[in-house]
Design an enzyme around this catalytic site. Structure first.
Site, PDB file in Angstrom:
ATOM      1  N   ASP A   8       0.813  -1.122   0.038  1.00  0.00           N
ATOM      2  CA  ASP A   8       0.124  -0.312   0.097  1.00  0.00           C
ATOM      3  C   ASP A   8       0.922   1.180   0.059  1.00  0.00           C
ATOM      4  OD1 ASP A   8      -2.424   1.555   0.274  1.00  0.00           O
ATOM      5  OD2 ASP A   8      -1.948   1.626   2.587  1.00  0.00           O
ATOM      6  N   ASP A  10       0.200   5.225   0.772  1.00  0.00           N
ATOM      7  CA  ASP A  10      -0.217   6.047   2.088  1.00  0.00           C
ATOM      8  C   ASP A  10      -0.221   5.343   3.578  1.00  0.00           C
ATOM      9  OD1 ASP A  10      -0.279   8.498   0.429  1.00  0.00           O
ATOM     10  OD2 ASP A  10      -2.529   7.745   0.037  1.00  0.00           O
TER      11      ASP A  10
END
Length: 178
Positions: A8, A10
């Site tokens: 991922d 953020d």
């Protein structure tokens, strides 16, 4: 078939300040370069899988996202780390101001971005790892067939019944790469 490290963005690659879309606001998470260098040395190809609802909400454009992404990839490259692909979902099912306000198969927890990367790069999900900081990351990885899922502690809700490896920080995630 190749093994992949899916990340991922953020909260995993960069500190999640909310809708990060400018280079000046991008701060790398401590330990991410070490993790990625180790993964590369272990034969993993690295892919970023990221929801970017800020595009649907009108906070920034796809061009803004691409400028930041190109910069991020160059920083990794300077560290001798190759990011093989970045997959992003600009959609939000309910909130926004433009044509990206739609339900889709790519927004996590749906597995669409992961499945696209697997197909395009001939990746083996059985040998792959997904590291994220939200349950939606873990659900997307599970739906894509990835068994090795690592949830990094974050400000987001963690359903303790989810079958994932839990770590306090990105450095601890190295233990789940083999």
């Amino acid at each position: 078939m190749k093994k992949a490290l899916f990340l991922d963005r953020d909260g995993i690659i960069n500190v999640d300040f909310g809708y990060v879309h400018k280079i000046s606001d991008f701060e790398f998470v401590e330990g991410i370069m070490d993790l990625c260098r180790y993964a590369s040395d272990m034969g993993y190809e690295i892919y970023v899988i990221t929801n970017q609802a800020g595009i649907a909400r009108g906070y920034y454009s796809i061009d803004d996202f691409n400028v930041l992404t190109d910069w991020m990839i160059k920083v990794f490259k300077k560290e001798d780390i190759a990011i093989k692909g970045v997959y992003f979902c600009p959609h939000h099912p309910e909130k926004g101001t433009n044509d990206f306000v739609v339900s889709c198969k790519c927004r996590k927890p749906e597995p669409g971005m992961i499945l696209q990367a697997v197909k395009e790069h001939e990746l083996d999900v059985n040998k792959s790892v997904f590291i994220g900081d939200k349950l939606s990351d873990m659900h997307a990885a599970e739906a894509a067939g990835i068994h090795n899922r690592v949830l990094v502690a974050s400000q987001y809700h963690d359903n303790s019944t989810a079958h994932v490896h839990r770590v306090n920080n990105i450095k601890e995630a190295i233990a789940f790469l083999s």
